[in-house]
Design a protein around this motif. Structure first.
Motif, PDB file in Angstrom:
ATOM      1  N   TYR A  62       0.829  -1.209   0.000  1.00  0.00           N
ATOM      2  CA  TYR A  62       0.000   0.000   0.000  1.00  0.00           C
ATOM      3  C   TYR A  62       0.864   1.260   0.000  1.00  0.00           C
ATOM      4  O   TYR A  62       0.759   2.119   0.873  1.00  0.00           O
ATOM      5  CB  TYR A  62      -0.949   0.000   1.207  1.00  0.00           C
ATOM      6  CG  TYR A  62      -1.640  -1.326   1.415  1.00  0.00           C
ATOM      7  CD1 TYR A  62      -2.573  -1.789   0.495  1.00  0.00           C
ATOM      8  CD2 TYR A  62      -1.341  -2.132   2.509  1.00  0.00           C
ATOM      9  CE1 TYR A  62      -3.195  -3.022   0.661  1.00  0.00           C
ATOM     10  CE2 TYR A  62      -1.955  -3.363   2.680  1.00  0.00           C
ATOM     11  CZ  TYR A  62      -2.881  -3.805   1.755  1.00  0.00           C
ATOM     12  OH  TYR A  62      -3.486  -5.024   1.923  1.00  0.00           O
ATOM     13  N   GLY A  67      -3.322   3.783  -0.243  1.00  0.00           N
ATOM     14  CA  GLY A  67      -3.921   3.295  -1.474  1.00  0.00           C
ATOM     15  C   GLY A  67      -2.854   2.656  -2.340  1.00  0.00           C
ATOM     16  O   GLY A  67      -1.815   2.203  -1.855  1.00  0.00           O
ATOM     17  N   ASN A 104      -7.296   0.730   1.778  1.00  0.00           N
ATOM     18  CA  ASN A 104      -8.035   1.959   1.512  1.00  0.00           C
ATOM     19  C   ASN A 104      -9.002   1.678   0.367  1.00  0.00           C
ATOM     20  O   ASN A 104      -8.573   1.452  -0.755  1.00  0.00           O
ATOM     21  CB  ASN A 104      -7.068   3.081   1.125  1.00  0.00           C
ATOM     22  CG  ASN A 104      -7.785   4.404   0.926  1.00  0.00           C
ATOM     23  OD1 ASN A 104      -9.001   4.450   0.775  1.00  0.00           O
ATOM     24  ND2 ASN A 104      -7.026   5.481   0.920  1.00  0.00           N
ATOM     25  N   ARG A 158     -10.482   3.378  -1.643  1.00  0.00           N
ATOM     26  CA  ARG A 158     -10.343   4.209  -2.833  1.00  0.00           C
ATOM     27  C   ARG A 158      -9.371   3.612  -3.840  1.00  0.00           C
ATOM     28  O   ARG A 158      -9.287   4.059  -4.968  1.00  0.00           O
ATOM     29  CB  ARG A 158      -9.887   5.614  -2.433  1.00  0.00           C
ATOM     30  CG  ARG A 158     -10.975   6.432  -1.764  1.00  0.00           C
ATOM     31  CD  ARG A 158     -10.435   7.759  -1.291  1.00  0.00           C
ATOM     32  NE  ARG A 158      -9.552   7.590  -0.141  1.00  0.00           N
ATOM     33  CZ  ARG A 158      -8.889   8.577   0.430  1.00  0.00           C
ATOM     34  NH1 ARG A 158      -8.986   9.795  -0.051  1.00  0.00           N
ATOM     35  NH2 ARG A 158      -8.122   8.349   1.475  1.00  0.00           N
ATOM     36  N   GLY A 159      -8.596   2.604  -3.435  1.00  0.00           N
ATOM     37  CA  GLY A 159      -7.676   1.946  -4.354  1.00  0.00           C
ATOM     38  C   GLY A 159      -8.275   0.657  -4.876  1.00  0.00           C
ATOM     39  O   GLY A 159      -8.445  -0.290  -4.120  1.00  0.00           O
ATOM     40  N   CYS A 213      -5.803   4.352   7.316  1.00  0.00           N
ATOM     41  CA  CYS A 213      -5.840   5.606   6.570  1.00  0.00           C
ATOM     42  C   CYS A 213      -5.543   6.793   7.479  1.00  0.00           C
ATOM     43  O   CYS A 213      -4.838   7.719   7.103  1.00  0.00           O
ATOM     44  CB  CYS A 213      -7.195   5.776   5.896  1.00  0.00           C
ATOM     45  SG  CYS A 213      -7.496   4.572   4.585  1.00  0.00           S
TER      46      CYS A 213
END
Length: 348
Positions: free
Chosen positions: A5, A11, A49, A51-52, A339
């Motif tokens: 990550y 992400g 995360n 969003r990834g 995060c």
């Protein structure tokens, strides 16, 4: 968390899990000391995360995956092994492995001498291995060999031995080669991923030593991941500042220790037994403990987690994957905590 990550806020680089480099290993082949094993792991199966995005496709067809080898100590690649993959849209992915030397090895591109071609990518438990010209090659899903108590790291380094990676998978590229193909007996190694979807090769991720990216945030992390080991001296001050904060180092000592972490290369002499951090890295070396000892200036020396027991005694050495069908978004229960911690040195 090793190099997992490495994109913004835990992400993925360029928003693509397939470009995320997690770990690099190098060790002599068991029982055949004249050969070496290089392993590059990418594409973590669990999204920290959300969003990834991740994907069932193991490797990115528009990407290049490279082992870089410095043979003369100048932190510039003299030999490179490049791996490209076909698209899975027309069936199972296959791989082609090329070797380049000299100035071309230090640059970008997808040319070079073809070593192995049309190698099948493994998506199930059975490892599909390809052999040619003294090389053996594997690419596909495998059990992630990295071990670390991530939750303990987030709890102010109060470790309980809860291994976040015990049931996680990665996509592995495993290369067996004669030691003569590495160059002189002592070399510097690193791995990188490049994205070429826009017609120009752009470096997405790179690394060799575990957990380096945790010292960096924002634009500094982006510059680091896009950089080259030969230019890593520019990050010594940033690393030193993080060590002062996390380990209570005096400024001068922090700079000295930071200098031992850079350039970001794995030193490897195939004529000697492998043991991280002094020579290469085996699949059972406790790199997390070594990192914790440096980060905390010896105040914390372990996370109470040990090597995984699903490793194989033979090629490709990594255990079979836990989850054959990887979901599009395998979220983690500690995603929010990670995060929030993404800007705190030593939080992974």
């Amino acid at each position: 968390m090793s190099h997992h990550y490495s994109g913004p806020d835990f992400g993925f680089p360029h928003g693509d899990a397939r470009l995320d480099l997690t770990d690099l290993y190098a060790f002599p082949k068991p029982s055949e000391a004249h050969k070496s094993i290089l392993i590059m792991n990418v594409h973590p199966s669990a999204v920290v995360n959300p969003r990834g995005p991740t994907t069932r496709e193991p490797f990115a067809p528009a990407a290049s995956y490279e082992f870089k080898i410095d043979t003369n100590g100048d932190a510039v690649a003299d030999i490179a092994y490049r791996v490209r993959f076909s698209s899975s849209e027309v069936g199972a992915q296959t791989a082609i492995l090329r070797r380049v030397e000299g100035a071309e090895a230090a640059g970008t591109g997808d040319g070079g001498q073809v070593i192995i071609e049309a190698a099948p990518v493994s998506t199930g438990r059975d490892a599909r291995v390809t052999e040619a010209g003294g090389y053996r090659f594997f690419a596909g899903w495998r059990s992630d060999p990295f071990f670390f108590d991530t939750r303990g790291a987030l709890d102010d380094l109060q470790f309980t031995g809860d291994d976040f990676f015990i049931d996680k998978d990665v996509c592995s590229i495993v290369l067996e080669m004669p030691n003569s193909a590495l160059g002189p007996k002592r070399v510097g190694l690193w791995a990188r991923t490049l994205h070429g979807a826009g017609g120009v090769w752009v470096q997405a991720d790179r690394g060799a030593l575990p957990a380096q990216a945790v010292f960096l945030v924002g634009s500094e992390r982006e510059a680091y991941l896009a950089g080259e080991p030969a230019n890593d001296a520019r990050f010594i001050a940033v690393f030193a500042h993080a060590l002062e904060h996390a380990g209570g180092y005096a400024p001068e000592e922090a700079r000295r220790v930071a200098g031992t972490l850079l350039p970001d290369m794995l030193t490897y002499d195939p004529t000697r037994p492998a043991s991280f951090p002094s020579n290469g890295r085996t699949l059972t070396d406790d790199a997390a403990d070594a990192f914790l000892a440096v980060l905390t200036n010896g105040k914390v020396t372990g996370d109470k987690v040990g090597p995984h027991i699903d490793l194989l005694a033979e090629f490709p050495y990594l255990g079979p994957p836990h989850n054959i069908s990887v979901p599009s978004h395998a979220t983690s229960p500690i995603a929010t905590e990670l995060c929030k911690a993404s800007r705190r040195p030593g939080s992974s």
